[in-house]
Scaffold this active site. Sequence first.
Site, PDB file in Angstrom:
ATOM      1  N   ASP A   7     -12.464 -57.926 -20.336  1.00 27.46           N
ATOM      2  CA  ASP A   7     -11.286 -58.386 -20.075  1.00 27.46           C
ATOM      3  C   ASP A   7     -10.132 -58.245 -21.053  1.00 27.46           C
ATOM      4  OD1 ASP A   7      -9.608 -59.873 -18.145  1.00 27.46           O
ATOM      5  OD2 ASP A   7      -9.699 -61.498 -19.901  1.00 27.46           O
ATOM      6  N   SER A   8      -9.025 -58.330 -20.573  1.00 27.67           N
ATOM      7  CA  SER A   8      -7.940 -58.072 -21.545  1.00 27.67           C
ATOM      8  C   SER A   8      -7.736 -59.153 -22.543  1.00 27.67           C
ATOM      9  CB  SER A   8      -6.624 -58.204 -20.965  1.00 27.67           C
ATOM     10  OG  SER A   8      -6.450 -59.381 -20.093  1.00 27.67           O
ATOM     11  N   TYR A  39      -2.340 -57.519 -20.341  1.00 30.96           N
ATOM     12  CA  TYR A  39      -2.418 -56.121 -19.800  1.00 30.96           C
ATOM     13  C   TYR A  39      -1.393 -56.118 -18.574  1.00 30.96           C
ATOM     14  CZ  TYR A  39      -6.551 -54.325 -22.286  1.00 30.96           C
ATOM     15  OH  TYR A  39      -7.520 -53.769 -23.124  1.00 30.96           O
ATOM     16  N   GLY A  40      -1.362 -57.229 -18.033  1.00 30.31           N
ATOM     17  CA  GLY A  40      -0.409 -57.406 -16.729  1.00 30.31           C
ATOM     18  C   GLY A  40       0.959 -56.677 -16.766  1.00 30.31           C
ATOM     19  N   CYS A  70     -11.095 -58.335 -15.442  1.00 33.48           N
ATOM     20  CA  CYS A  70      -9.522 -58.175 -15.307  1.00 33.48           C
ATOM     21  C   CYS A  70      -9.198 -57.405 -14.114  1.00 33.48           C
ATOM     22  CB  CYS A  70      -9.131 -57.451 -16.788  1.00 33.48           C
ATOM     23  SG  CYS A  70      -7.365 -57.163 -16.680  1.00 33.48           S
ATOM     24  N   ASN A  71      -8.339 -58.126 -13.343  1.00 36.53           N
ATOM     25  CA  ASN A  71      -7.901 -57.599 -12.218  1.00 36.53           C
ATOM     26  C   ASN A  71      -6.892 -56.311 -12.478  1.00 36.53           C
ATOM     27  OD1 ASN A  71      -7.937 -59.237  -9.161  1.00 36.53           O
ATOM     28  ND2 ASN A  71      -8.337 -60.386 -11.047  1.00 36.53           N
ATOM     29  N   SER A  72      -6.083 -56.676 -13.668  1.00 32.38           N
ATOM     30  CA  SER A  72      -5.219 -55.303 -13.976  1.00 32.38           C
ATOM     31  C   SER A  72      -6.088 -54.099 -14.201  1.00 32.38           C
ATOM     32  CB  SER A  72      -4.271 -55.928 -15.107  1.00 32.38           C
ATOM     33  OG  SER A  72      -3.482 -57.104 -14.959  1.00 32.38           O
ATOM     34  N   GLU A 149      -2.760 -70.271 -20.508  1.00 26.22           N
ATOM     35  CA  GLU A 149      -3.146 -69.964 -21.836  1.00 26.22           C
ATOM     36  C   GLU A 149      -2.880 -71.393 -22.763  1.00 26.22           C
ATOM     37  OE1 GLU A 149      -3.416 -66.607 -23.603  1.00 26.22           O
ATOM     38  OE2 GLU A 149      -4.401 -65.676 -21.718  1.00 26.22           O
ATOM     39  N   CYS A 178      -6.096 -62.761 -10.318  1.00 25.41           N
ATOM     40  CA  CYS A 178      -5.813 -62.469 -11.642  1.00 25.41           C
ATOM     41  C   CYS A 178      -6.902 -63.678 -12.250  1.00 25.41           C
ATOM     42  CB  CYS A 178      -4.543 -63.367 -12.244  1.00 25.41           C
ATOM     43  SG  CYS A 178      -4.312 -63.470 -13.983  1.00 25.41           S
ATOM     44  N   THR A 179      -7.411 -63.119 -13.540  1.00 26.03           N
ATOM     45  CA  THR A 179      -8.513 -63.916 -14.096  1.00 26.03           C
ATOM     46  C   THR A 179      -8.198 -65.306 -14.319  1.00 26.03           C
ATOM     47  OG1 THR A 179      -7.641 -63.077 -16.196  1.00 26.03           O
ATOM     48  CG2 THR A 179      -9.724 -61.987 -15.284  1.00 26.03           C
ATOM     49  N   HIS A 180      -6.832 -65.532 -14.631  1.00 23.67           N
ATOM     50  CA  HIS A 180      -6.430 -67.045 -15.260  1.00 23.67           C
ATOM     51  C   HIS A 180      -6.377 -67.979 -13.838  1.00 23.67           C
ATOM     52  CE1 HIS A 180      -5.556 -64.762 -18.542  1.00 23.67           C
ATOM     53  NE2 HIS A 180      -4.920 -65.888 -19.233  1.00 23.67           N
TER      54      HIS A 180
HETATM   55  N1  DGL Z   1      -6.706 -60.595 -17.165  1.00 26.20           N
HETATM   56  C1  DGL Z   1      -5.396 -60.295 -16.712  1.00 26.20           C
HETATM   57  C2  DGL Z   1      -5.846 -60.009 -15.255  1.00 26.20           C
HETATM   58  O1  DGL Z   1      -6.629 -60.544 -14.459  1.00 26.20           O
HETATM   59  C3  DGL Z   1      -4.579 -61.198 -16.797  1.00 26.20           C
HETATM   60  C4  DGL Z   1      -3.999 -61.439 -18.196  1.00 26.20           C
HETATM   61  C5  DGL Z   1      -3.268 -60.025 -18.697  1.00 26.20           C
HETATM   62  O2  DGL Z   1      -2.113 -59.741 -18.239  1.00 26.20           O
HETATM   63  O3  DGL Z   1      -3.940 -59.575 -19.418  1.00 26.20           O
HETATM   64  O4  DGL Z   1      -4.986 -59.412 -14.587  1.00 26.20           O
END
Ligand code: DGL
Length: 245
Positions: A7-8, A39-40, A70-72, A149, A178-180
């Site tokens: 993940d990012s 990363y987004g 990570c979705n991104s 966060e 998105c992971t969050h």
């Molecule tokens: N992990 C990222 C996602 O799921 C969210 C946080 C980021 O922007 O890195 O896209």
Amino acid sequence: MRAGVFDSGVGGLTVLKSLVDHNLFDEIIYFGDTARVPYGPKDKNTIIRYSLEALEFFKNFDIDILITACNSVSAYAIQEMQEVAPFPVVGVIEPGVMAVTKRIDPDSLILIIGTNATINSKRYQKMLQKHGYNNLIAKPTPLFVPLVEEEIFSGEILEATMRHYFGDLKPDAVILGCTHFPLIQDAIKSYFHHKTTLIHSGEAIVEHLEQRGLAKPSTTTPTLKFFASENPEKLKKIAQKWLKS
Ligand code: DGL
């Protein structure tokens, strides 16, 4: 089996939690690129470069599969990673779409939320359209990332942010792209008055891995190893908290 989870940053712990709750592997190596998160907002080439660097890190472990929580990363870099990886690499977008096809009627209004990278890549939109889902609203909702966060999972600021992004939308389903976002799923669900189905990447990937025979439940809880590009101690502390909740 030994899996890697990339993940990012810390967000991928929501996906890790689903894997752990289902005892899917014997050992899981988690790497969060905490030095370079988020990363987004980054562009495609940067996300690919960072993801390929992470892949090099995972080559140091004898993993059977790499999961990009990570979705991104799943939106922009999955193909490039799959082309060079010596192990299977699985992202969260295809599992999320498959979860929709199993639960949601094609005429339903689906709201897809995620980072700018995820939404701008149009990966969810194109894949859903291929499966006959055309009633889609895709919205970048990046402000949710810093709120989570800061551990703001409810309350006024979150309500105002949801109002800002969602207004009076009434989707039948929301893809938490998105992971969050699983950490604020209760708030999102109550914003939409509990009628809306939420699609959670972690739960979707568990289903996907089991169905494809890419993971088998083990009899014991997986052993976890945490690595981060910055401040691994902080990541471990957050993991202790989030994996319990
Ligand atoms: N992990 C990222 C996602 O799921 C969210 C946080 C980021 O922007 O890195 O896209």
